[in-house]
Enzyme design. Structure first.
Site, PDB file in Angstrom:
ATOM      1  N   ASP A  30      44.610  69.613  12.796  1.00 52.02           N
ATOM      2  CA  ASP A  30      44.547  70.861  11.662  1.00 52.02           C
ATOM      3  C   ASP A  30      43.173  71.270  11.473  1.00 52.02           C
ATOM      4  OD1 ASP A  30      45.211  73.098  10.207  1.00 52.02           O
ATOM      5  OD2 ASP A  30      45.690  71.584   8.644  1.00 52.02           O
TER       6      ASP A  30
ATOM      7  N   CYS B 149      44.378  43.417 -16.936  1.00 54.33           N
ATOM      8  CA  CYS B 149      45.122  44.602 -17.355  1.00 54.33           C
ATOM      9  C   CYS B 149      46.496  44.333 -17.621  1.00 54.33           C
ATOM     10  CB  CYS B 149      44.758  45.330 -15.652  1.00 54.33           C
ATOM     11  SG  CYS B 149      43.257  45.280 -15.272  1.00 54.33           S
TER      12      CYS B 149
ATOM     13  N   CYS C 147      43.740  43.173 -12.447  1.00 52.30           N
ATOM     14  CA  CYS C 147      43.640  41.582 -12.693  1.00 52.30           C
ATOM     15  C   CYS C 147      44.554  41.403 -13.801  1.00 52.30           C
ATOM     16  CB  CYS C 147      42.136  41.419 -13.253  1.00 52.30           C
ATOM     17  SG  CYS C 147      41.863  42.113 -14.714  1.00 52.30           S
TER      18      CYS C 147
ATOM     19  N   ASP D  61      47.980  68.508   7.321  1.00 49.23           N
ATOM     20  CA  ASP D  61      48.219  68.279   5.926  1.00 49.23           C
ATOM     21  C   ASP D  61      49.099  69.484   5.236  1.00 49.23           C
ATOM     22  OD1 ASP D  61      46.138  70.339   6.041  1.00 49.23           O
ATOM     23  OD2 ASP D  61      45.942  69.801   4.018  1.00 49.23           O
TER      24      ASP D  61
ATOM     25  N   ASP E 194      52.004  72.809   8.718  1.00 48.21           N
ATOM     26  CA  ASP E 194      51.816  71.810   9.817  1.00 48.21           C
ATOM     27  C   ASP E 194      53.135  71.144   9.963  1.00 48.21           C
ATOM     28  OD1 ASP E 194      49.185  72.538  10.598  1.00 48.21           O
ATOM     29  OD2 ASP E 194      48.336  71.339   8.955  1.00 48.21           O
TER      30      ASP E 194
END
Lengths: 747, 48
Positions: A438, A33, A30, A623, A627
C-alpha cells in the site's frame, strides 16, 4: 492541566472488595525502574498493592477505597518519566494464560514420571544382563505402571484431546499416531508385566509425552509473549476522547468507552476516536489511515468523519454515530466477511506430513503383524512386534520438527521487531512470490514531514521549530520533530485557525498561515513548486521569513528495501487508494513500474483474487482501514505498527519501526525456517526409516526404543536452534536490534 | 534385597515432593515474571 479523566471502563472489581487496574508501562528497562515505580505507587495513600511484571511490562495496581481516583496512578507514573496506559485484558489472552498453565502442569507431571520411571527402567535394563530376579523385575515394572498410567492419563490430555478432535472431524493430524503410540505402548506393557515378561515400554511412552510437551509449551510461550508485546503497543497507542458530560464539563476517557450519541471535542492534532458527524466547527481532516488519500479533506457541519482520521486545523465538536452506519465502513465489513470466509484453508506442513505419515506407518504395522503370523509366529509374538513397530515409529521427532523451528523463528523475528499472530504465518511467508505494498502509511511515513528543510537557513529553521513547540497543530509538530528542539519560547499567543506568535528580544515571531505571517503568495507558490500537494506553514522573524512545505515523505529505506525484496525473487506491486498522480510519483521514486492508484477496497481484493487465481502467493503489506479486506484476502500479510486496529487484526504480523527492513528480514527468516522444517522432517523420517527394519524384525527392546526416540527428538531440536545462530546477514542486524525498542518508545 | 523396600519409597517420595513443590510454585504465580524475579533482589528498599 487539571482535566477530568474517566478510567472506570478499565477498573476491575475483584470479589474481595478491592478494585484493580492493569496498565501497560513504556520505558521500563532495569531494576531501578521497577523499584522506582513500585515504591512510588505504594507511597500513594489508598493504594494497597502495586506490582510490575517486568517480563510483560504490565503493572497491576490495587486499592480498596471506592473513592480512589485511578488517574492519580497514571499521573504518578508520568511524573517519574514513564508513559502508561490502562487496558483491559482481552478474553483470548486470559484463556491462553490458562492453557499455558495447564501445559506447564502437564510438563511437571510428565517430567516427574519420566525421571522416576527411568530410574526403575535403568535398574531393569542393567539387571536383565546381570542377575535381577524375576520378582524384583515384576515389582519394578508394576511400580512403573503405577506411576506411568496416571501420569500419562493426565499429561497426555493435550494430545488425546487434539487427536480426538481431528478424528471426529474425519481428519488425521500428528496427534493421532502419537496418541495411538502412547496408548498401545502402555497397554502392551501392562499385559506384558502381568505375564512376567522381560520388557515393558513405560519409560518410552512417558519420555515421548515429556519431549512433546516441551515443544508444545515453548511454542505456546513464544506466541503468548509476542501477543502480550503487541497488546501493550496497542494499548499505548490507544486513542482517548474528550467527551462533554451532562453539565458541560469535558471528561477524558478511552475511545472504547464512547457510546453513540456522545458529544466529543477533537482539538487540532488529535485523532478522531469514533465514527461521528460534525456538529460545530470546520476543519481539515487527514484521512490517510482510512482511505489512503494523502490530501486533507475539508469538513464542515454535518459532515461524516471516521475513527482513526486526524483533525488538522481547528477544534471540532462531533456527535458519535454507531459504528458501521456509514456506507464506506459497511462496504469494508462486507468485504472482510467475504475475504475471511473465502480464505482457502491453508494446510500446514505438519498436517500434510501427518497425512502421508500415518497411513504408511499403520499399514507397515498391519503388514508386520500379517507377516509374522504367516511366518508361523504365535499371535502373542506377532502382536508384540506389530506394536513395537507402532511405538518406534511414533512421530516424536516429526511432531517436534516444525514447532521447534517455529519457536526459534518467532523468537528471532520478535528480536528484530516483528510480531507474528499465527504459527503457520512463517510457512506462508516463505511461500510468497509477490509482494503488494500500500502507499500511504506503508511506503510513506504515517506522519507528515518537512520536505524542504534543506533550502531554509538553519537558524531560521531552529527558531521556527522552537516556536512550533507552543502548539499541538500537526504541521507544527512535524516541524518541531524535524528540528529535534526541546525548549519552547515563553508567552506564546495562539490565534485559532491562523497561527501562533511571540516576542523574543524585542523581535516578533509568527508561525502559521502565510497571510498571518505576511508572506506573499508568490513566495508560497515558489516554495510549493516542487511538492504541489504539500501543506504550507509560514514563518516570520522580524523582517526575515521562510515557507515550509510539509507533507508525506517516504520511509527512509523504502527504495532500498523494495529493491532487496525484489532481489529475493518477489514481484513488487503498489496498490493504493490515493489518486494515480500521487501514486505515480511515489512509484517512480522507489523504482516500481507496476502500480495502480485510485483503488477502492473491493478493487484491491479483486486484484488479489486474480493474482491468486493465477497461482500467485501474495504477501500484502498495508496499514489503512481500506487495506483490511486485502490483508485478510492475501495468502499472508504484514502491517506496520502505526496501522489501524482493524488492519492489524487481519494481518498475520505487525512490524515496528520507521523502516521497511523488517519485511525483508521476515521473508528471509521465514525461508530459512522453511528449509530447516524440511530438513527436520527428513531427519525424522530417516531416523524412523533406520529404526523401522529393526522393529519389523522384532529386534527392538525398550532400551533401543528409548534411545531412538530421545536421540531423534534431540537432533531435531538442536537442528532448529541453528536458525537462531547468527549468519552473515544476521550479524549486521545485531547493532540495529536495540532500535526497534527505541522506536517503539517514541512512536 | 530389603534395601529396596525403603529406598524405592524414598526415591518416589522425593520425586513427589519435587512435583508438589513445582505445582505449588506454579499456583503461586512464581512463573509469571521470570525476568522481573531476577531483578528484584537488586532493589534495596530495606535500607531506606
Amino acid at each position: 492541566m487539571s482535566e477530568q479523566r474517566d478510567f472506570s471502563a478499565f477498573v476491575r472489581h475483584n470479589p474481595d472488595g478491592a478494585s484493580s487496574l492493569e496498565l501497560a508501562v513504556e520505558g521500563v528497562a532495569c531494576a531501578g525502574c521497577l523499584n522506582k515505580i513500585e515504591s512510588r505507587l505504594k507511597a500513594i495513600p489508598g493504594i494497597a498493592d502495586a506490582r510490575l511484571n517486568f517480563t510483560t511490562k504490565r503493572l497491576v495496581v490495587a486499592w480498596r477505597d471506592p473513592s480512589f481516583d485511578p488517574a492519580r496512578v497514571i499521573d504518578a507514573i508520568d511524573a517519574l518519566g514513564y508513559r502508561s496506559q490502562p487496558f483491559s485484558i482481552a478474553d483470548n489472552e486470559q484463556s491462553e494464560a490458562a492453557a499455558a498453565r495447564f501445559l506447564m502442569r502437564c510438563l511437571g507431571v510428565a517430567g516427574f514420571a519420566a525421571m522416576n520411571i527411568m530410574l526403575l527402567s535403568v535398574s531393569v535394563w542393567s539387571g536383565n544382563v546381570t542377575d535381577i530376579t524375576p520378582e524384583t523385575r515384576d515389582l519394578f515394572h508394576w511400580l512403573s505402571a503405577l506411576i506411568a498410567l496416571p501420569a500419562a492419563a493426565y499429561a497426555g490430555q493435550p494430545f488425546f484431546k487434539s487427536a480426538w478432535q481431528a478424528l471426529s472431524a474425519r481428519r488425521v493430524n500428528m496427534d493421532v499416531p502419537i496418541s495411538l503410540g502412547i496408548v498401545l505402548a502402555l497397554g502392551m506393557s501392562v499385559v506384558e508385566t502381568a505375564q512376567h515378561a522381560q520388557h515393558a515400554y513405560f519409560d518410552s511412552a512417558i519420555m515421548l509425552i515429556f519431549f512433546l510437551l516441551c515443544g508444545r509449551y515453548a511454542d505456546h510461550a513464544v506466541r503468548r509473549r509476542t501477543r502480550a508485546a503487541a497488546g501493550n503497543l496497542a494499548a499505548l497507542k490507544a486513542i482517548t476522547a474528550h467527551r462533554f458530560a451532562e453539565n458541560g464539563d469535558l471528561v477524558m476517557l478511552p475511545a472504547s468507552a464512547l457510546r453513540a450519541g456522545d458529544r466529543i471535542l477533537v482539538r487540532p492534532g488529535e485523532r478522531i476516536a469514533a465514527d461521528s458527524i460534525v456538529i460545530t466547527g470546520s476543519s481539515e481532516i487527514d484521512e490517510g489511515l482510512v482511505t489512503g488519500e494523502s490530501m486533507p479533506r475539508r469538513v464542515a457541519l454535518s459532515a461524516q468523519v471516521y475513527a482513526g482520521t486526524v483533525n488538522m486545523t481547528s477544534a471540532l465538536t462531533l456527535k458519535v454515530t454507531a459504528a458501521g452506519e456509514d456506507t464506506l465502513l459497511q462496504e469494508i465489513d462486507r468485504l472482510l466477511d467475504r475475504a475471511v470466509t473465502a480464505k482457502s484453508q491453508y494446510v500446514r506442513l505438519a498436517d500434510r506430513a501427518a497425512g502421508y505419515y500415518a497411513p504408511v506407518v499403520h499399514t507397515t504395522a498391519a503388514l508386520t503383524l500379517a507377516g509374522w503370523l504367516l511366518g508361523g509366529a504365535s499371535m502373542h509374538d506377532a502382536v508384540m512386534v506389530a506394536i513395537s513397530v507402532l511405538i518406534i515409529t511414533c512421530p516424536c521427532a516429526l511432531a517436534l520438527a516444525i514447532p521447534a523451528v517455529q519457536v526459534v523463528a518467532a523468537n528471532r523475528l520478535f528480536r528484530s521487531g516483528i510480531f507474528l499472530n499465527s504459527g503457520d504465518a512463517i510457512e506462508r511467508l516463505a511461500d510468497a512470490d509477490t509482494a503488494i505494498f500500500d502507499k500511504t502509511g506503508t511506503l510513506t511515513l504515517p506522519e507528515p514531514h518537512v520536505l524542504n528543510a534543506g533550502q531554509i537557513a538553519p537558524d531560521l529553521l531552529e527558531r521556527a521549530a522552537r516556536l512550533a513547540l507552543g502548539t499541538r497543530h500537526p504541521l507544527a509538530a512535524a516541524l518541531a520533530k524535524h528540528a529535534n528542539v526541546q525548549t519552547p519560547y515563553d508567552d506564546i499567543v495562539e490565534t485559532p485557525g491562523s497561527g501562533i506568535r511571540t516576542v523574543v528580544d524585542g523581535i516578533e515571531m509568527r508561525l502559521g498561515r502565510p497571510e498571518f505571517c505576511g508572506v506573499r503568495d508568490e513566495t508560497v507558490a515558489a516554495a510549493t513548486l516542487q511538492d504541489p500537494r504539500a501543506s504550507v506553514l509560514a514563518f516570520r522573524n522580524g523582517d526575515r521569513h521562510a515557507v515550509f512545505t510539509i507533507g508525506q515523505s517516504l520511509r527512509p529505506d523504502a527504495a532500498a528495501a523494495l529493491k532487496s525484496i525484489a532481489g529475493l525473487g518477489l514481484d513488487i506491486k503498489i496498490l493504493s487508494g490515493d489518486r494515480p498522480k500521487a501514486v505515480a510519483a511515489i512509484a517512480r521514486s522507489v523504482g516500481v513500474s507496476d502500480w495502480k492508484g485510485g483503488l477502492k477496497p473491493g478493487e484491491k481484493v479483486a486484484i488479489l483474487d486474480t493474482l491468486k487465481a493465477s497461482g500467485r502467493k501474495v504477501l500484502m503489506i498495508g496499514d489503512g482501514i481500506n487495506d483490511a479486506p486485502a490483508l485478510a484476502a492475501a495468502s499472508v500479510s504484514l502491517s506496520p505498527i502505526c496501522a489501524a486496529d482493524l488492519s492489524q487484526a487481519h494481518a498475520d504480523g505487525v512490524f515496528l519501526g520507521e523502516t521497511l527492513k523488517p519485511v525483508r528480514e521476515a521473508i528471509v527468516t521465514a525461508r530459512r525456517a522453511r528449509t530447516l522444517m524440511r530438513q527436520n522432517l527428513s531427519l525424522a523420517v530417516v531416523y524412523n526409516a533406520l529404526a523401522l527394519p529393526l522393529a519389523v524384525a522384532g529386534l527392538v527392546t525398550p532400551l533401543i526404543a528409548a534411545l531412538a526416540m530421545s536421540g531423534s527428538s534431540m537432533i531435531v531440536m538442536l537442528n532448529s536452534l541453528r536458525l537462531g545462530v547468527a549468519r552473515q546477514d544476521c550479524a549486521k542486524t545485531i547493532s540495529e536490534r536495540v532500535q526497534p525498542a527505541r522506536i517503539a518508545r517514541t512512536a | 534385597v530389603t534395601v529396596i523396600l525403603y529406598l524405592l519409597p524414598m526415591a518416589l517420595g522425593l520425586g513427589l515432593a519435587g512435583l508438589f513443590a513445582f505445582l505449588w510454585a506454579l499456583r503461586a504465580n512464581q512463573y509469571e515474571d521470570m525476568d522481573g524475579a531476577a531483578l528484584r533482589p537488586l532493589s534495596d528498599d530495606d535500607l531506606r
